[in-house]
Design a protein around this motif. Structure first.
Motif, short mmCIF file in Angstrom:
data_model
loop_
_atom_site.label_atom_id
_atom_site.label_comp_id
_atom_site.label_asym_id
_atom_site.label_seq_id
_atom_site.Cartn_x
_atom_site.Cartn_y
_atom_site.Cartn_z
N ASP A 115 0.84 -1.21 0.00
CA ASP A 115 0.00 0.00 0.00
C ASP A 115 0.87 1.26 0.00
OD1 ASP A 115 -2.38 -1.43 0.01
OD2 ASP A 115 -2.55 -1.42 2.20
N VAL A 116 1.94 1.24 0.80
CA VAL A 116 2.88 2.37 0.82
C VAL A 116 3.45 2.59 -0.57
CG1 VAL A 116 5.11 3.16 1.70
CG2 VAL A 116 3.48 2.06 3.25
N TYR A 117 3.81 1.50 -1.22
CA TYR A 117 4.40 1.56 -2.56
C TYR A 117 3.50 2.29 -3.54
CZ TYR A 117 6.32 -0.14 -6.97
OH TYR A 117 6.85 -0.22 -8.24
N PHE A 118 2.24 1.86 -3.61
CA PHE A 118 1.33 2.47 -4.58
C PHE A 118 0.93 3.89 -4.19
CE2 PHE A 118 0.18 -2.03 -5.85
CZ PHE A 118 0.73 -1.92 -7.11
N ALA A 119 0.93 4.18 -2.89
CA ALA A 119 0.51 5.52 -2.43
C ALA A 119 1.60 6.57 -2.57
CB ALA A 119 0.05 5.44 -0.97
N SER A 120 2.81 6.15 -2.93
CA SER A 120 3.94 7.07 -2.90
C SER A 120 4.54 7.35 -4.27
CB SER A 120 5.03 6.52 -1.97
OG SER A 120 5.50 5.26 -2.43
N GLN A 121 3.77 7.08 -5.34
CA GLN A 121 4.32 7.29 -6.67
C GLN A 121 3.22 7.62 -7.67
OE1 GLN A 121 5.10 3.55 -9.06
NE2 GLN A 121 5.15 2.64 -7.02
N ASN A 122 3.64 8.02 -8.86
CA ASN A 122 2.73 8.13 -9.99
C ASN A 122 2.61 6.73 -10.57
OD1 ASN A 122 1.47 8.44 -12.45
ND2 ASN A 122 2.74 10.13 -13.15
N VAL A 123 1.51 6.07 -10.29
CA VAL A 123 1.39 4.64 -10.60
C VAL A 123 1.23 4.35 -12.09
CG1 VAL A 123 0.45 4.07 -8.34
CG2 VAL A 123 -1.11 4.65 -10.22
N THR A 124 0.99 5.36 -12.90
CA THR A 124 0.80 5.13 -14.33
C THR A 124 2.02 5.50 -15.16
OG1 THR A 124 -0.17 7.32 -14.70
CG2 THR A 124 -1.69 5.52 -14.13
N GLN A 125 3.04 6.09 -14.54
CA GLN A 125 4.22 6.49 -15.32
C GLN A 125 5.11 5.30 -15.61
OE1 GLN A 125 6.37 9.93 -13.91
NE2 GLN A 125 8.09 9.57 -15.28
N VAL A 126 5.39 5.08 -16.88
CA VAL A 126 6.23 3.97 -17.32
C VAL A 126 7.69 4.40 -17.37
CG1 VAL A 126 6.69 2.35 -19.21
CG2 VAL A 126 4.33 3.01 -18.67
N ASN A 127 8.57 3.53 -16.89
CA ASN A 127 10.02 3.78 -16.95
C ASN A 127 10.42 5.11 -16.31
OD1 ASN A 127 10.77 1.39 -18.07
ND2 ASN A 127 11.07 2.16 -20.13
N GLY A 128 9.95 5.34 -15.09
CA GLY A 128 10.42 6.51 -14.38
C GLY A 128 9.42 7.07 -13.41
N GLN A 129 9.89 8.09 -12.68
CA GLN A 129 9.06 8.88 -11.80
C GLN A 129 9.45 10.34 -12.00
OE1 GLN A 129 6.41 8.07 -9.42
NE2 GLN A 129 6.45 6.36 -10.85
N GLY A 130 8.49 11.16 -12.35
CA GLY A 130 8.78 12.57 -12.60
C GLY A 130 9.77 12.72 -13.74
N ASN A 131 10.82 13.52 -13.50
CA ASN A 131 11.83 13.76 -14.53
C ASN A 131 12.95 12.73 -14.54
OD1 ASN A 131 10.80 16.18 -15.76
ND2 ASN A 131 11.34 17.26 -13.89
N ASP A 132 12.89 11.77 -13.59
CA ASP A 132 13.86 10.67 -13.60
C ASP A 132 13.32 9.59 -14.53
OD1 ASP A 132 15.62 11.85 -11.75
OD2 ASP A 132 14.37 11.17 -10.09
N ARG A 133 13.90 9.49 -15.71
CA ARG A 133 13.35 8.60 -16.73
C ARG A 133 14.39 7.62 -17.24
NH1 ARG A 133 8.56 11.80 -19.62
NH2 ARG A 133 8.21 13.38 -18.03
N GLY A 134 13.92 6.42 -17.57
CA GLY A 134 14.79 5.36 -18.03
C GLY A 134 14.46 4.08 -17.30
#
Length: 220
Positions: A113-132
């Protein structure tokens, strides 16, 4: 450490196939039997990848029952990965955390639950501007019970949002501890611009919507 990629580089990343995630060595990792980590001194371990490990480390350490969060690499097909090697996207590894927790105080289910609540769950290959691929979202399971918890929560979340959830589900194989300078980075470098502008806001967004009774510093 973390830089905003120019738009043309982002376009290249998304227009090309990620060979780290589709080659035969990586497929063998995905198809492997999970390895279960035994309890040590009554503490269990769980493994998650969710973008920059500087951010994720601090998020999990704010949760009651979590003793420690260690930054590292997991999910790939090479041995002894380094930060520089994982950043190439060719090792298959993602920045990940090892969560050491008391299973009598917090459940694996709550950690998911912590995992899903702490991120953009639909972003593929990254979070925010950290991509790859090194920043992709992965939840690691160590047995069938954990796998079913993950899959059911992922399915329920997809239904609730009406969107595809980006997190991959991998059998846990091995966790490689990251270089010393990555450990406890947010706590040791509070004035770092990335920490101030990305890590702390992400932590605060998580804490604002997660049940307070499950967070350190709050009472039931």
């Amino acid at each position: 450490m973390k830089k905003i990629l120019p738009l043309f580089m982002i376009a290249i990343l998304f227009s090309c196939q990620n060979t780290a995630q589709v080659n035969s060595k990586q497929q063998a990792v995905i198809n492997a039997e999970p390895i279960e980590v035994p309890l040590k001194d009554g503490k269990a371990r769980a493994y998650f990848a969710s973008g920059c490990f500087w951010c994720v480390e601090a998020i999990y350490e704010s949760v009651k029952g979590v003793e420690e969060s260690i930054s590292g690499y997991s999910g790939g097909h090479t041995k002894n990965p380094t930060y520089e090697a994982s950043n190439t996207g060719k090792t298959g590894h993602a920045e990940a955390v090892e969560i050491i927790y008391d299973p009598n105080a917090v459940s694996f289910e709550t950690l998911v639950d912590v995992y899903f609540a702490s991120q953009n769950v639909t972003q593929v290959n990254g979070q925010g501007n950290d991509r790859g691929s090194q920043y992709r979202s992965i939840i690691f399971y160590q047995n069938e019970a954990q796998k079913q918890i993950i899959l059911k929560k992922k399915e329920a979340l997809a239904k609730k949002l009406g969107a595809k959830i980006a997190a991959e589900v991998y059998p846990f194989q091995k966790f490689w501890i990251a270089e010393d300078y990555h450990q406890n980075y947010e706590r040791l470098h509070p004035d770092n611009s990335y920490i101030r502008n990305v890590s702390i806001p992400r932590l605060n967004r998580f804490k604002s919507k997660f049940p307070k009774k499950l967070l350190k510093g709050y009472h039931n």
